[in-house]
Enzyme design. Structure first.
Site, PDB file in Angstrom:
ATOM      1  N   HIS A  55       0.744  -1.166   0.107  1.00 38.73           N
ATOM      2  CA  HIS A  55       0.190   0.046   0.081  1.00 38.73           C
ATOM      3  C   HIS A  55       0.803   1.193  -0.026  1.00 38.73           C
ATOM      4  O   HIS A  55       2.123   1.134   0.390  1.00 38.73           O
ATOM      5  CB  HIS A  55      -0.854   0.157   1.232  1.00 38.73           C
ATOM      6  N   GLU A  57       1.033   3.966   1.826  1.00 35.89           N
ATOM      7  CA  GLU A  57       1.783   4.345   2.989  1.00 35.89           C
ATOM      8  C   GLU A  57       2.801   3.419   3.461  1.00 35.89           C
ATOM      9  O   GLU A  57       3.704   3.648   3.941  1.00 35.89           O
ATOM     10  CB  GLU A  57       0.479   4.258   4.115  1.00 35.89           C
ATOM     11  N   CYS A  85      -5.941   2.493   5.473  1.00 37.44           N
ATOM     12  CA  CYS A  85      -6.741   1.133   6.075  1.00 37.44           C
ATOM     13  C   CYS A  85      -6.178   0.577   7.214  1.00 37.44           C
ATOM     14  O   CYS A  85      -5.073   1.234   7.783  1.00 37.44           O
ATOM     15  CB  CYS A  85      -6.377   0.184   4.982  1.00 37.44           C
ATOM     16  N   CYS A  88      -2.172  -0.067   7.288  1.00 40.03           N
ATOM     17  CA  CYS A  88      -1.476   1.112   7.002  1.00 40.03           C
ATOM     18  C   CYS A  88      -1.290   1.893   8.322  1.00 40.03           C
ATOM     19  O   CYS A  88      -0.444   2.457   8.672  1.00 40.03           O
ATOM     20  CB  CYS A  88      -1.851   1.933   6.058  1.00 40.03           C
TER      21      CYS A  88
END
Length: 158
Positions: A55, A57, A85, A88
Site C-alpha cells: 500500500h 503508506e 486502512c 497502514c
C-alpha cells in the site's frame, strides 16, 4: 491548515492519479515529510509487484526509513490520498509518525470498490466473531521469546 499542507496533498493526489494512469496499482499515494522536506514517497503497488502489503503508506514508510536510516520516524508527518486502512494505520503507529493528513475517507474507498471500511469493522470484532477463523493454541512455551526479550540487556527497543 497551512498552505504547505495543501501543496503536499496536491502532490499526493497527483501521484495517486498518475499511479492509476500508469497501471502500477490502485488510486493511492503517500509522502512522508520531515522539517518541511519530503523524505519518503510511495504509491500503491499491490497489483504490479503482487504484494498485498504494498500500500502507498507502507511503501512511503519503507522509503523514509531507508532514506533517514532509522525505523523510528518520530518527527515526521504523512500525507496520504485516502484515510489509511487498518494495516497502514498500524504501520504508521509502529513507525511513530507524528501526524496523518488524508483526503478521501474509508467510505470513499468503499464506493470505489476497496475493502477498507469492511476491514475496519472486522478489526473491531472479537477474534471469535471475525470472518477469518482465529484459533488460539495453548502452548506452555508461548512466552519464552518474550522472557528472553525482557532479559536481553543490549536490545534495541521500539
Amino acid at each position: 491548515m497551512k498552505k504547505e499542507d495543501l501543496e503536499f496533498m496536491k502532490i499526493v493526489l497527483e501521484m495517486a492519479e498518475n499511479n492509476v494512469k500508469e497501471g502500477r496499482g490502485g488510486p493511492f499515494a503517500a509522502i512522508i515529510v520531515k522539517d518541511g522536506k519530503i523524505v519518503g514517497k510511495g504509491t500503491n503497488l499491490v497489483t504490479s509487484i503482487n504484494d498485498p502489503t504494498a500500500h502507498a503508506e507502507i511503501v512511503a514508510i519503507r522509503d523514509a526509513a531507508k532514506n533517514l536510516n532509522t525505523f523510528n520516524l518520530q518527527g515526521t508527518e504523512i500525507y496520504t490520498s485516502c484515510e489509511p486502512c487498518p494495516m497502514c494505520l498500524g504501520a504508521i503507529y509502529w513507525a511513530r509518525i507524528d501526524k496523518i493528513y488524508y483526503a478521501a475517507t474509508r467510505e470513499d474507498a468503499k464506493n470505489a470498490g476497496f475493502d477498507d471500511l469492511e476491514f475496519y469493522e472486522e478489526i473491531c470484532k472479537k477474534p471469535e466473531d471475525r470472518k477469518i477463523k482465529m484459533i488460539k493454541l495453548e502452548i506452555p512455551e508461548k512466552n519464552k521469546a518474550f522472557e528472553v526479550w525482557i532479559k536481553k540487556e543490549d536490545k534495541i527497543p521500539y
